[in-house]
Design a protein around this motif. Structure first.
Motif, PDB file in Angstrom:
ATOM      1  N   TYR A  51       0.820  -1.213   0.000  1.00 45.27           N
ATOM      2  CA  TYR A  51       0.000   0.000   0.000  1.00 45.27           C
ATOM      3  C   TYR A  51       0.855   1.265   0.000  1.00 45.27           C
ATOM      4  O   TYR A  51       0.451   2.297   0.535  1.00 45.27           O
ATOM      5  N   ASP A  53       1.430   3.464  -2.162  1.00 47.69           N
ATOM      6  CA  ASP A  53       0.832   4.641  -2.792  1.00 47.69           C
ATOM      7  C   ASP A  53      -0.114   5.391  -1.863  1.00 47.69           C
ATOM      8  O   ASP A  53      -0.493   6.537  -2.158  1.00 47.69           O
ATOM      9  N   GLU A  54      -0.506   4.782  -0.746  1.00 45.30           N
ATOM     10  CA  GLU A  54      -1.424   5.427   0.191  1.00 45.30           C
ATOM     11  C   GLU A  54      -0.691   6.124   1.337  1.00 45.30           C
ATOM     12  O   GLU A  54      -1.333   6.762   2.176  1.00 45.30           O
ATOM     13  N   ASN A  56       1.797   8.664   3.500  1.00 47.92           N
ATOM     14  CA  ASN A  56       2.273  10.034   3.562  1.00 47.92           C
ATOM     15  C   ASN A  56       3.678  10.092   4.150  1.00 47.92           C
ATOM     16  O   ASN A  56       4.241   9.070   4.554  1.00 47.92           O
ATOM     17  N   ASN A 295      -2.787   9.644   7.911  1.00 44.11           N
ATOM     18  CA  ASN A 295      -3.601   9.308   6.761  1.00 44.11           C
ATOM     19  C   ASN A 295      -4.278   7.973   7.023  1.00 44.11           C
ATOM     20  O   ASN A 295      -3.621   6.996   7.364  1.00 44.11           O
ATOM     21  N   ILE A 297      -5.584   4.670   5.890  1.00 48.08           N
ATOM     22  CA  ILE A 297      -5.271   3.855   4.722  1.00 48.08           C
ATOM     23  C   ILE A 297      -6.087   2.562   4.774  1.00 48.08           C
ATOM     24  O   ILE A 297      -7.084   2.479   5.484  1.00 48.08           O
ATOM     25  N   GLU A 298      -5.669   1.573   4.040  1.00 45.47           N
ATOM     26  CA  GLU A 298      -6.434   0.324   3.920  1.00 45.47           C
ATOM     27  C   GLU A 298      -6.710  -0.292   5.288  1.00 45.47           C
ATOM     28  O   GLU A 298      -5.902  -0.199   6.205  1.00 45.47           O
ATOM     29  N   ASP A 303      -1.328   5.592   8.640  1.00 42.31           N
ATOM     30  CA  ASP A 303       0.039   5.442   8.143  1.00 42.31           C
ATOM     31  C   ASP A 303       1.064   5.927   9.162  1.00 42.31           C
ATOM     32  O   ASP A 303       2.137   5.328   9.314  1.00 42.31           O
TER      33      ASP A 303
END
Length: 327
Positions: A51, A53-54, A56, A295, A297-298, A303
């Motif tokens: 992940y 790309d997700e 920060n 952030n 995320i999934e 993050d």
């Protein structure tokens, strides 16, 4: 990206027993604990790779701190663990390189500056011997409640953010302006994120070779004494903010203060890791204002907290290899 599904020679025999005992806060042996810690590092790296790309900037800063701990572990790593530590080192560096080479990571005011300065693991090196008894024991905050912790999530002081002061010394060759001097150097007994970010400021101040190590050490010892009080209070309140607790363990543990590396606290980043390898914050995510670049995320993970989880696990692995060799 290729992944290492790490299993050491002893994990096959002890992994399930060790996971159960660690979940209950009971450590079987340092060897077994190291096995499970390395398994957890592998799981969080798998997640971060999947992940990326997700993520920060804060997540990559956590990866950088993890890499600094892994690299400093290498002289003490038993031969049967060398391949795992070297694999983790390469995977962390690859993640950082991908971040630097691409435009990912958010658009915060200081992201470009921090991206090109803070993500150097050697900046965060410190030779330590992991001793207890050096900090002043202030006890607990006896009047704190969970609400007191939940409503104080800012690292700002009178409207001035810690990021502004980190950027100031990076841009101005270590010079500290009057406002940041008040925030970072004034003799106050701050708490929670304000005091952990004052500690981070001092660690960066040392890393970029500003000022005398002796005077910086005086600040760091005082700050970690205050942070120890906060951490013990969070434990007493049943950890209403796991993100902050991981930050406390990491930053003061990196300084070698054994008070932050006791058995039941070392088990926390393993207990709090989700089955997907990432980390959530124990604060109620809905109706809460997230930290600066945190952030979601999934799987509802954070993050920033996931980066802290990886770094704290890596610190614990460093501590375990050090004590296995030296104690």
């Amino acid at each position: 990206m290729s992944k290492l599904y790490f299993i050491s020679g002893s994990v096959i025999l002890f992994f399930f027993v060790s996971c159960n005992t660690l979940t209950q806060g009971v450590i079987v042996s340092k060897e077994n604990e190291l096995d499970v810690t390395l398994q957890s590092i592998n799981q969080v790296l798998n997640f971060l790779e999947d992940y990326i790309d997700e993520l920060n900037l804060d997540a990559f800063f956590g990866i950088t701190l993890a890499l600094s701990q892994i690299e400093q572990s290498l002289p003490n790593v038993p031969w049967m663990y060398e391949s795992a530590f070297n694999s983790f080192r390469i995977r962390c560096q690859n993640l950082i390189n991908l971040f630097k080479e691409n435009s990912m990571g958010g658009s915060g005011e200081y992201n470009f500056l921090f991206k090109n300065t803070l993500l150097e693991p050697k900046l965060w090196y410190k030779s330590v011997s992991f001793k207890s008894g050096l900090l002043k024991d202030f006890g607990l905050h006896s009047n704190w409640t969970v609400d007191d912790v939940m409503k104080n999530k800012s690292s700002s002081y009178h409207g001035l953010s810690s990021d502004q002061c980190l950027a100031e010394i990076l841009e101005n060759d270590c010079e500290i302006g009057s406002e940041c001097s008040v925030l970072m150097l004034e003799n106050r007994n701050d708490t929670l994120y304000v005091i952990t970010h004052r500690l981070l400021f001092m660690q960066l101040f040392r890393g970029i070779r500003c000022g005398l190590k002796e005077s910086i050490s005086i600040y760091i010892e005082k700050f970690c004494s205050l942070i120890w009080r906060d951490a013990k209070t969070l434990e007493y309140l049943n950890f209403p903010n796991t993100d902050l607790f991981l930050e406390q363990l990491l930053l003061c543990g990196m300084e070698g203060y054994g008070e932050f590396l006791i058995e039941r606290w070392r088990s926390k980043p393993i207990i709090w890791q989700t089955e997907n390898g990432c980390y959530k914050d124990s604060l109620e995510l809905k109706n809460q204002k997230y930290r600066r670049t945190a952030n979601v995320i999934e799987f509802g993970c954070i993050d920033h907290t996931t980066g802290l989880g990886l770094a704290t696990l890596s610190l614990n692995a460093r501590y375990l290899t050090y004590t296995m060799k030296n104690l």
